[in-house]
Design a protein around this motif. Structure first.
Motif, PDB file in Angstrom:
ATOM      1  N   VAL A   1       0.819  -1.211   0.000  1.00  0.00           N
ATOM      2  CA  VAL A   1       0.000   0.000   0.000  1.00  0.00           C
ATOM      3  C   VAL A   1       0.856   1.265   0.000  1.00  0.00           C
ATOM      4  CG1 VAL A   1      -0.234   0.046   2.523  1.00  0.00           C
ATOM      5  CG2 VAL A   1      -1.977   1.128   1.085  1.00  0.00           C
ATOM      6  N   VAL A   2       1.978   1.263   0.720  1.00  0.00           N
ATOM      7  CA  VAL A   2       2.844   2.440   0.762  1.00  0.00           C
ATOM      8  C   VAL A   2       3.494   2.671  -0.606  1.00  0.00           C
ATOM      9  CG1 VAL A   2       4.918   3.417   1.787  1.00  0.00           C
ATOM     10  CG2 VAL A   2       3.273   2.231   3.229  1.00  0.00           C
ATOM     11  N   GLU A   3       3.987   1.625  -1.222  1.00  0.00           N
ATOM     12  CA  GLU A   3       4.599   1.744  -2.537  1.00  0.00           C
ATOM     13  C   GLU A   3       3.580   2.176  -3.589  1.00  0.00           C
ATOM     14  OE1 GLU A   3       7.889  -1.815  -1.688  1.00  0.00           O
ATOM     15  OE2 GLU A   3       5.960  -2.251  -2.635  1.00  0.00           O
ATOM     16  N   SER A   4       2.383   1.618  -3.488  1.00  0.00           N
ATOM     17  CA  SER A   4       1.317   1.992  -4.428  1.00  0.00           C
ATOM     18  C   SER A   4       0.973   3.465  -4.296  1.00  0.00           C
ATOM     19  CB  SER A   4       0.071   1.132  -4.174  1.00  0.00           C
ATOM     20  OG  SER A   4       0.344  -0.237  -4.363  1.00  0.00           O
ATOM     21  N   ALA A   5       0.847   3.927  -3.044  1.00  0.00           N
ATOM     22  CA  ALA A   5       0.521   5.335  -2.812  1.00  0.00           C
ATOM     23  C   ALA A   5       1.628   6.253  -3.320  1.00  0.00           C
ATOM     24  CB  ALA A   5       0.280   5.572  -1.325  1.00  0.00           C
TER      25      ALA A   5
ATOM     26  N   GLU B   1      11.363  14.250  -0.020  1.00  0.00           N
ATOM     27  CA  GLU B   1      10.475  14.873   0.952  1.00  0.00           C
ATOM     28  C   GLU B   1       9.124  15.205   0.334  1.00  0.00           C
ATOM     29  OE1 GLU B   1      12.428  18.212   2.676  1.00  0.00           O
ATOM     30  OE2 GLU B   1      13.992  17.026   3.642  1.00  0.00           O
ATOM     31  N   ARG B   2       9.140  15.770  -0.845  1.00  0.00           N
ATOM     32  CA  ARG B   2       7.877  16.055  -1.535  1.00  0.00           C
ATOM     33  C   ARG B   2       7.122  14.769  -1.831  1.00  0.00           C
ATOM     34  NH1 ARG B   2      10.066  19.973  -6.338  1.00  0.00           N
ATOM     35  NH2 ARG B   2      10.736  21.757  -5.067  1.00  0.00           N
ATOM     36  N   ALA B   3       7.865  13.757  -2.291  1.00  0.00           N
ATOM     37  CA  ALA B   3       7.223  12.490  -2.639  1.00  0.00           C
ATOM     38  C   ALA B   3       6.571  11.855  -1.420  1.00  0.00           C
ATOM     39  CB  ALA B   3       8.251  11.538  -3.253  1.00  0.00           C
TER      40      ALA B   3
ATOM     41  N   ARG C   1       2.704  11.133  -0.932  1.00  0.00           N
ATOM     42  CA  ARG C   1       2.277   9.764  -0.624  1.00  0.00           C
ATOM     43  C   ARG C   1       1.306   9.758   0.541  1.00  0.00           C
ATOM     44  NH1 ARG C   1       6.176   6.256   2.923  1.00  0.00           N
ATOM     45  NH2 ARG C   1       5.241   7.722   4.394  1.00  0.00           N
ATOM     46  N   ASN C   2       1.604  10.528   1.582  1.00  0.00           N
ATOM     47  CA  ASN C   2       0.726  10.573   2.751  1.00  0.00           C
ATOM     48  C   ASN C   2      -0.620  11.197   2.414  1.00  0.00           C
ATOM     49  OD1 ASN C   2       2.750   9.380   4.223  1.00  0.00           O
ATOM     50  ND2 ASN C   2       3.469  11.278   5.188  1.00  0.00           N
ATOM     51  N   THR C   3      -0.631  12.131   1.471  1.00  0.00           N
ATOM     52  CA  THR C   3      -1.913  12.683   1.015  1.00  0.00           C
ATOM     53  C   THR C   3      -2.756  11.608   0.349  1.00  0.00           C
ATOM     54  OG1 THR C   3      -0.926  14.877   0.677  1.00  0.00           O
ATOM     55  CG2 THR C   3      -2.974  14.403  -0.507  1.00  0.00           C
ATOM     56  N   VAL C   4      -2.116  10.788  -0.458  1.00  0.00           N
ATOM     57  CA  VAL C   4      -2.837   9.687  -1.113  1.00  0.00           C
ATOM     58  C   VAL C   4      -3.364   8.710  -0.070  1.00  0.00           C
ATOM     59  CG1 VAL C   4      -2.597   7.719  -2.684  1.00  0.00           C
ATOM     60  CG2 VAL C   4      -1.499   9.903  -3.242  1.00  0.00           C
ATOM     61  N   LEU C   5      -2.549   8.392   0.922  1.00  0.00           N
ATOM     62  CA  LEU C   5      -3.009   7.487   1.986  1.00  0.00           C
ATOM     63  C   LEU C   5      -4.202   8.085   2.719  1.00  0.00           C
ATOM     64  CD1 LEU C   5       0.459   6.370   3.427  1.00  0.00           C
ATOM     65  CD2 LEU C   5      -1.107   4.989   2.033  1.00  0.00           C
ATOM     66  N   ALA C   6      -4.192   9.404   2.967  1.00  0.00           N
ATOM     67  CA  ALA C   6      -5.320  10.062   3.631  1.00  0.00           C
ATOM     68  C   ALA C   6      -6.581   9.974   2.772  1.00  0.00           C
ATOM     69  CB  ALA C   6      -4.971  11.519   3.917  1.00  0.00           C
TER      70      ALA C   6
ATOM     71  N   LEU D   1       1.295   4.032   8.730  1.00  0.00           N
ATOM     72  CA  LEU D   1       1.887   4.089   7.401  1.00  0.00           C
ATOM     73  C   LEU D   1       2.550   5.430   7.107  1.00  0.00           C
ATOM     74  CD1 LEU D   1      -0.923   2.275   5.367  1.00  0.00           C
ATOM     75  CD2 LEU D   1       1.273   1.333   6.099  1.00  0.00           C
ATOM     76  N   GLU D   2       2.013   6.491   7.670  1.00  0.00           N
ATOM     77  CA  GLU D   2       2.569   7.828   7.404  1.00  0.00           C
ATOM     78  C   GLU D   2       4.016   7.967   7.872  1.00  0.00           C
ATOM     79  OE1 GLU D   2      -0.931  11.189   7.387  1.00  0.00           O
ATOM     80  OE2 GLU D   2      -0.302  10.384   9.336  1.00  0.00           O
ATOM     81  N   LYS D   3       4.382   7.187   8.868  1.00  0.00           N
ATOM     82  CA  LYS D   3       5.717   7.311   9.451  1.00  0.00           C
ATOM     83  C   LYS D   3       6.769   6.481   8.706  1.00  0.00           C
ATOM     84  CE  LYS D   3       3.585   7.989  13.981  1.00  0.00           C
ATOM     85  NZ  LYS D   3       3.385   7.431  15.343  1.00  0.00           N
TER      86      LYS D   3
END
Length: 789
Positions: free
Chosen positions: A217-221, A240-242, A246-251, A267-269
């Motif tokens: 899921v992290v790689e996909s995001a 850092e931007r990526a 990625r965390n925006t996609v997870l949200a 996952l955000e960490k």
């Protein structure tokens, strides 16, 4: 008051937008006219959209894109050489793609994907309002994005109403042609991800070194997050931007019910954990040949209503896959051997050192030097810093001293190109050293000089003195060609002059026939694109040409003066095997005197039998009927060798991309030792496997006995005048001993360097009497071909 102010601002934005759409002067947009236009807008947009329908991809085009079949380039013996694809991608079905990818995509890009028919009106209206308020928002659905990916030229990416309408119309057509799952599959297999990676499979391999089906899921995001801006959210250069994206996609996945809040916290960490490896496109065994054909094939497909990348065309080429394999192996093996020589030579302090003026020049030409200057660093300081940077210097040395090579084999009878190697490695150096690189051919150009002489009545048994030559150039300048050592001052036949590649002999022959005539002969035989400088030094190959031109010209020699246009493909078929077009065979064109060509071809056997190319016999054991010529240029910069057989003419070039770089070796730099091994191994393997018929012999069409003294015409009279009127030595006397089998003759350094003109010193050189008018080519070349393209 605040509400009224906001309303007025919104009205102003609406009026501005309407003015842009209808291109009306702002003064017409009064409140009354604005309301009228607002009411008429849907009707106008509908009419405009209907007018654009014919200019969007058809349903047929969309179905082709959905089931695209790349064209296949096949060898003459039925082997796949290359596929013409849109991009570097590998198509994977939707059920082989991780569900995490699909969930992340829909949650982030188009959460109502399964509820609309290509256009999400709610999202579109929302994006319009937000854009009018100054917050630019995209309102494209996954289907609309797919429309842009599939048809970038037809739709484009400009921010205009026309583009958006064409995109919307195409999206509706896609929905009518694809199921929802097919749309997802096609989208994920066509979206670009930087580094020449197209589609989710290549992206997964590039950034995480795994297949798309194994993405968590992290790689996909992370990958789906890149779609908003692949360069801006590049996880390799902008981690850092990526990670934030990625965390925006997870949200978003939490918001759409694909993840829980508790899972998001964990996952955000997590770090990105990128495992980057650039994916190289599979090029096939003849990549330069395939690239040479691409533009021609695109033109044919466009003219005949086909798509090279999608219609499953089958192109039948003339390449023999076995000979192509032998050529690849020979170039690779000799390339490694020459690279070892270059590495050792340039690694020495007297080679690649900070005190070397050439090295300093190369540093000044580097991107790093320019970047330092752009930052305001003084030139001397920038140079000193880079010369002291061991890492930079090693990188620059490896780049500049990489040995390159080109190889081409062609059937002289029908013009079929049999093998084509444009460089040692297409991935590292895609530049084509067969058709694109122009280099000085050195002594491989000498046959044109002797051919011109034979056409004027000279005989291979005519003799000239191997003595110092001075040729006046005018303006107080004189050209003194040498052979790397003092001349023998002994008589030498023209046949031996060519076999042993004697510059002194060749220069005297050039004096007789003239540079213009030699250039005309070369152009007639096949050197038709490269300009030739009509000066005396042309005899030693000082005008740059391509390997392709030289091979074609040597094919004309084998054909007794008949030029045959090189042929690369024979037919094109559709995906069902139906022949769409068969290309006509190349028709031989008589461009040079046949008798003179036969004399030249037979004389060139001497280079292999006793001259500078005896390694063909002694080292490679080739006993077939062959003839050839080596070539080496100033300071051993370029090495050449071309070998002629009745049905195969093969040639090779070796050197560096930068002509200022050399092997720094008088031994390895000669064409007999740099280029000849590639041709020798190729021919050896072809004969051994019986792909090349070793029993083929040159066909003589004329009985050409040695001419009597009285028949030599102007050449004999010129020779007598040159040496004081006495009879030339008997042609039966050997001009010099034949070297032992298996050894190169000691007298040949092969094509000694061209010495630049120097001020003429007394006494004055021998005055050459004016020549009789030259015999024209038989038949004459068309005027438009005499200029050499």
């Amino acid at each position: 008051m605040e509400s009224s102010s906001s309303s007025q601002a919104l009205q102003a934005r609406v009026r501005s937008a309407l003015a842009f759409v209808f291109r009306r002067p702002q003064r017409l947009l009064s409140l009354r006219s604005g309301c009228w236009l607002l009411a008429a807008l849907p009707v106008a947009l509908l009419l405009y959209a209907l007018a654009l329908v014919p200019f969007t991809p058809s349903i047929t085009d969309i179905r082709k894109a959905k089931s695209e079949l790349p064209a296949q380039l096949m060898s003459a013996d039925g082997k796949l050489l290359a596929e013409y694809r849109w991009a570097n991608r590998e198509w994977v079905p939707l059920d082989k793609i991780s569900p995490n990818v699909v969930n992340a995509l829909i949650a982030t890009e188009d959460h109502r994907f399964y509820d609309h028919f290509g256009l999400d009106w709610r999202r579109t209206a929302s994006s319009v309002l937000l854009t009018l308020r100054g917050d630019t928002q995209g309102g494209s659905t996954i289907t609309q994005q797919l429309a842009r990916n599939l048809f970038p030229e037809e739709i484009g990416r400009s921010r205009t109403l026309t583009r958006k309408l064409k995109e919307a119309i195409t999206a509706v057509k896609i929905e009518a042609s694809y199921s929802k799952d097919e749309i997802l599959e096609t989208y994920l297999n066509t979206v670009p991800f930087l580094y020449n990676a197209f589609g989710i499979e290549m992206a997964a391999r590039t950034y995480f070194d795994k297949s798309a089906g194994k993405l968590n899921v992290v790689e996909s995001a992370t990958l789906i997050g890149m779609l908003k801006g692949t360069a801006y959210y590049n996880p390799v250069t902008q981690p850092e931007r990526a990670q934030a994206r990625r965390n925006t996609v997870l949200a978003q996945m939490v918001k759409r019910g694909k993840l829980t809040a508790k899972e998001l916290d964990a996952l955000e960490k997590r770090p990105l954990k990128i495992n980057f490896e650039r994916q190289t496109e599979v090029m096939g065994p003849a990549p330069h040949f395939a690239q040479q054909l691409r533009k021609q094939l695109i033109g044919w497909a466009d003219a005949n209503g086909y798509n090279l990348y999608a219609d499953g065309l089958v192109i039948r080429s003339t390449i023999d896959s076995r000979l192509q394999n032998y050529a690849n192996q020979a170039v690779a093996r000799q390339g490694r051997a020459l690279q070892d020589v270059a590495d050792k030579a340039w690694a020495r302090k007297d080679g690649w050192g900070p005190g070397n003026e050439l090295v300093q020049a190369l540093v000044r030409e580097s991107a790093e030097y320019r970047a330092a200057q752009d930052k305001g660093t003084p030139p001397d300081e920038a140079l000193h810093t880079l010369l002291a940077d061991d890492t930079f210097m090693q990188k620059l040395r490896l780049e500049k001293t990489r040995v390159q090579a080109g190889f081409l084999a062609q059937d002289p009878v029908n013009g079929h190109v049999l093998a084509w190697v444009g460089s040692r490695d297409f991935g590292i150096d895609p530049f084509d050293h067969v058709a694109a690189a122009r280099r000085q051919p050195g002594s491989t150009f000498k046959p044109f000089v002797y051919g011109a002489a034979f056409a004027q009545g000279a005989s291979p048994t005519d003799t000239l003195m191997d003595s110092a030559v001075e040729i006046p150039l005018g303006g107080g300048r004189v050209w003194r060609p040498t052979d790397g050592r003092a001349p023998s001052d002994e008589p030498m036949t023209l046949a031996d002059g060519l076999a042993y590649s004697k510059n002194t002999i060749t220069a005297q022959v050039m004096q007789q026939v003239g540079p213009a005539r030699v250039a005309e002969v070369a152009r007639a035989l096949g050197v038709r694109q490269s300009p030739l400088e009509e000066v005396p030094s042309l005899a030693l190959g000082t005008s740059p040409v391509t390997l392709k031109e030289m091979i074609t010209a040597y094919c004309s020699i084998v054909n007794l003066g008949r030029y045959v246009e090189p042929v690369l493909i024979t037919s094109i078929e559709d995906k069902n095997g139906k022949v769409l077009e068969t290309f006509a065979k190349s028709t031989p064109e008589q461009v040079f005197d046949a008798r003179a060509s036969q004399t030249l071809r037979n004389t060139m056997r001497g280079g292999v039998d006793r001259g500078t190319a005896t390694a063909i016999r002694s080292r490679y054991g080739i006993q077939a009927d062959v003839a050839g010529k080596t070539g080496t240029t100033q300071d051993n910069t370029d090495g050449w060798f071309i070998l002629m057989n009745a049905r195969v003419v093969a040639g090779a070039w070796a050197g560096f991309n930068d002509g200022r770089i050399t092997l720094r070796s008088d031994y390895w730099g000669q064409g007999a030792r740099s280029a000849l091994p590639m041709v020798g191994e190729f021919m050896q393997q072809g004969l051994r496997a019986k792909v090349i018929n070793g029993n083929e012999r040159f066909v003589d069409e004329f009985d050409v006995p040695p001419p009597a003294d009285t028949s030599l015409g102007s050449m004999r009279e010129w020779i007598r005048g040159l040496f004081g009127g006495g009879d030339a030595p008997s042609p039966q006397q050997p001009s010099q001993p034949t070297p032992p089998p298996g050894t190169l003759p000691p007298v040949t350094t092969d094509e000694a360097p061209y010495v630049p003109p120097q001020p003429m010193a007394p006494p004055a050189p021998v005055v050459i009497t004016p020549l009789a008018p030259l015999t024209p080519l038989t038949p004459a070349m068309p005027a438009q071909e005499r200029v050499g393209g």
